[in-house]
Design a protein around this motif. Sequence first.
Motif, PDB file in Angstrom:
ATOM      1  N   UNK A  98       6.781  12.642   1.821  1.00 53.31           N
ATOM      2  CA  UNK A  98       7.388  12.706   0.481  1.00 53.31           C
ATOM      3  C   UNK A  98       6.339  12.582  -0.618  1.00 53.31           C
ATOM      4  N   UNK A  99       5.336  11.771  -0.408  1.00 51.70           N
ATOM      5  CA  UNK A  99       4.282  11.544  -1.403  1.00 51.70           C
ATOM      6  C   UNK A  99       2.988  12.223  -0.945  1.00 51.70           C
ATOM      7  N   UNK A 100       2.241  12.725  -1.875  1.00 50.80           N
ATOM      8  CA  UNK A 100       0.915  13.256  -1.596  1.00 50.80           C
ATOM      9  C   UNK A 100      -0.067  12.762  -2.650  1.00 50.80           C
ATOM     10  N   UNK A 101      -1.337  12.708  -2.270  1.00 50.60           N
ATOM     11  CA  UNK A 101      -2.366  12.239  -3.186  1.00 50.60           C
ATOM     12  C   UNK A 101      -3.384  13.347  -3.414  1.00 50.60           C
ATOM     13  N   UNK A 102      -4.030  13.258  -4.541  1.00 47.56           N
ATOM     14  CA  UNK A 102      -5.103  14.188  -4.853  1.00 47.56           C
ATOM     15  C   UNK A 102      -5.948  13.585  -5.963  1.00 47.56           C
ATOM     16  N   UNK A 103      -7.037  14.241  -6.278  1.00 48.77           N
ATOM     17  CA  UNK A 103      -7.868  13.805  -7.394  1.00 48.77           C
ATOM     18  C   UNK A 103      -8.632  14.990  -7.944  1.00 48.77           C
ATOM     19  N   UNK A 104      -8.990  14.853  -9.207  1.00 49.72           N
ATOM     20  CA  UNK A 104      -9.804  15.852  -9.878  1.00 49.72           C
ATOM     21  C   UNK A 104     -10.943  15.101 -10.540  1.00 49.72           C
TER      22      UNK A 104
ATOM     23  N   UNK B  71      -6.966  10.682 -10.757  1.00 45.32           N
ATOM     24  CA  UNK B  71      -6.336  10.763  -9.444  1.00 45.32           C
ATOM     25  C   UNK B  71      -4.828  10.871  -9.647  1.00 45.32           C
ATOM     26  N   UNK B  72      -4.178  11.493  -8.672  1.00 46.32           N
ATOM     27  CA  UNK B  72      -2.745  11.765  -8.806  1.00 46.32           C
ATOM     28  C   UNK B  72      -1.981  11.283  -7.578  1.00 46.32           C
ATOM     29  N   UNK B  73      -0.751  10.900  -7.836  1.00 47.83           N
ATOM     30  CA  UNK B  73       0.180  10.597  -6.760  1.00 47.83           C
ATOM     31  C   UNK B  73       1.449  11.386  -7.039  1.00 47.83           C
ATOM     32  N   UNK B  74       1.677  12.423  -6.250  1.00 50.12           N
ATOM     33  CA  UNK B  74       2.873  13.235  -6.398  1.00 50.12           C
ATOM     34  C   UNK B  74       3.964  12.632  -5.538  1.00 50.12           C
ATOM     35  N   UNK B  75       5.079  12.301  -6.164  1.00 43.05           N
ATOM     36  CA  UNK B  75       6.173  11.630  -5.458  1.00 43.05           C
ATOM     37  C   UNK B  75       7.401  12.525  -5.487  1.00 43.05           C
ATOM     38  N   UNK B  76       7.800  12.990  -4.332  1.00 40.90           N
ATOM     39  CA  UNK B  76       8.981  13.843  -4.204  1.00 40.90           C
ATOM     40  C   UNK B  76      10.065  13.133  -3.395  1.00 40.90           C
ATOM     41  N   UNK B  77      11.258  13.646  -3.475  1.00 40.60           N
ATOM     42  CA  UNK B  77      12.393  13.088  -2.717  1.00 40.60           C
ATOM     43  C   UNK B  77      12.468  11.581  -2.886  1.00 40.60           C
ATOM     44  N   UNK B  78      12.399  11.154  -4.120  1.00 41.70           N
ATOM     45  CA  UNK B  78      12.375   9.717  -4.401  1.00 41.70           C
ATOM     46  C   UNK B  78      13.675   9.049  -3.984  1.00 41.70           C
TER      47      UNK B  78
ATOM     48  N   UNK C  21      -8.114  10.590   3.173  1.00 40.43           N
ATOM     49  CA  UNK C  21      -7.285   9.546   2.596  1.00 40.43           C
ATOM     50  C   UNK C  21      -6.289   9.028   3.601  1.00 40.43           C
ATOM     51  N   UNK C  22      -5.385   8.227   3.109  1.00 45.31           N
ATOM     52  CA  UNK C  22      -4.366   7.626   3.947  1.00 45.31           C
ATOM     53  C   UNK C  22      -3.088   7.501   3.137  1.00 45.31           C
ATOM     54  N   UNK C  23      -1.974   7.454   3.839  1.00 47.39           N
ATOM     55  CA  UNK C  23      -0.693   7.328   3.163  1.00 47.39           C
ATOM     56  C   UNK C  23       0.219   6.454   3.999  1.00 47.39           C
ATOM     57  N   UNK C  24       1.011   5.662   3.337  1.00 46.99           N
ATOM     58  CA  UNK C  24       1.897   4.732   4.028  1.00 46.99           C
ATOM     59  C   UNK C  24       2.999   5.471   4.767  1.00 46.99           C
ATOM     60  N   UNK C  25       3.395   4.899   5.876  1.00 43.78           N
ATOM     61  CA  UNK C  25       4.443   5.525   6.692  1.00 43.78           C
ATOM     62  C   UNK C  25       5.736   5.666   5.903  1.00 43.78           C
ATOM     63  N   UNK C  26       5.999   4.710   5.028  1.00 44.25           N
ATOM     64  CA  UNK C  26       7.266   4.700   4.295  1.00 44.25           C
ATOM     65  C   UNK C  26       7.393   5.863   3.314  1.00 44.25           C
ATOM     66  N   UNK C  27       6.278   6.473   2.957  1.00 46.41           N
ATOM     67  CA  UNK C  27       6.332   7.571   1.984  1.00 46.41           C
ATOM     68  C   UNK C  27       5.777   8.874   2.552  1.00 46.41           C
TER      69      UNK C  27
ATOM     70  N   UNK D  43       0.835  -1.197   0.000  1.00 45.60           N
ATOM     71  CA  UNK D  43       0.000   0.000   0.000  1.00 45.60           C
ATOM     72  C   UNK D  43       0.874   1.253   0.000  1.00 45.60           C
ATOM     73  N   UNK D  44       0.462   2.245  -0.794  1.00 43.82           N
ATOM     74  CA  UNK D  44       1.167   3.518  -0.847  1.00 43.82           C
ATOM     75  C   UNK D  44       0.268   4.656  -0.363  1.00 43.82           C
ATOM     76  N   UNK D  45      -0.911   4.774  -0.958  1.00 44.49           N
ATOM     77  CA  UNK D  45      -1.795   5.889  -0.610  1.00 44.49           C
ATOM     78  C   UNK D  45      -3.204   5.553  -1.074  1.00 44.49           C
ATOM     79  N   UNK D  46      -4.161   6.249  -0.491  1.00 42.84           N
ATOM     80  CA  UNK D  46      -5.545   6.091  -0.905  1.00 42.84           C
ATOM     81  C   UNK D  46      -6.277   7.409  -0.691  1.00 42.84           C
ATOM     82  N   UNK D  47      -7.266   7.654  -1.523  1.00 42.92           N
ATOM     83  CA  UNK D  47      -8.024   8.904  -1.432  1.00 42.92           C
ATOM     84  C   UNK D  47      -9.508   8.582  -1.539  1.00 42.92           C
ATOM     85  N   UNK D  48     -10.290   9.293  -0.765  1.00 42.91           N
ATOM     86  CA  UNK D  48     -11.729   9.050  -0.730  1.00 42.91           C
ATOM     87  C   UNK D  48     -12.402   9.536  -2.005  1.00 42.91           C
TER      88      UNK D  48
END
Length: 122
Positions: A66-72, A78-85, A57-63, A46-51
């Motif tokens: 660094x990661x954020x979720x959104x949707x339009x 839906x989007x998963x923005x991944x920074x500091x990979x 939503x929810x996001x895994x501790x490991x990310x 699991x990485x992330x989830x959005x309602x």
Amino acid sequence: VQLQASGGGFVQAGGSLRLSCTASGRSFSSYAVGWFRQNQGKDREFVAAVSQSGGAGAIAHSVKGRFTFSRDNAKNTAYLQMNSLKPEDTAVYYCAATQGPYSDYYYEYEYWGQGTQVTVSS
């Protein structure tokens, strides 16, 4: 609903990528969306989830941080923005959808996209 994940690629450690999960069909807003990743021979993680509304939503501790979720919902995406990979983020990333509440359990999701490869070099 049919899902298509995109936006993966090759990036150096510390870089960023934004994954998109585009849905076909109607009523995208009635589906919660989850993001999972998997490496060969390992369990799906699991990485992330959005309602459905995008308001929760929810996001895994490991990310986290660094990661954020959104949707339009107007764009059925839906989007998963991944920074500091990091190299350990290397995996095939999948998006999934469920008409139930968002969840961090992969078996709660009925619909899956084909996956997009993310490779992070050190």
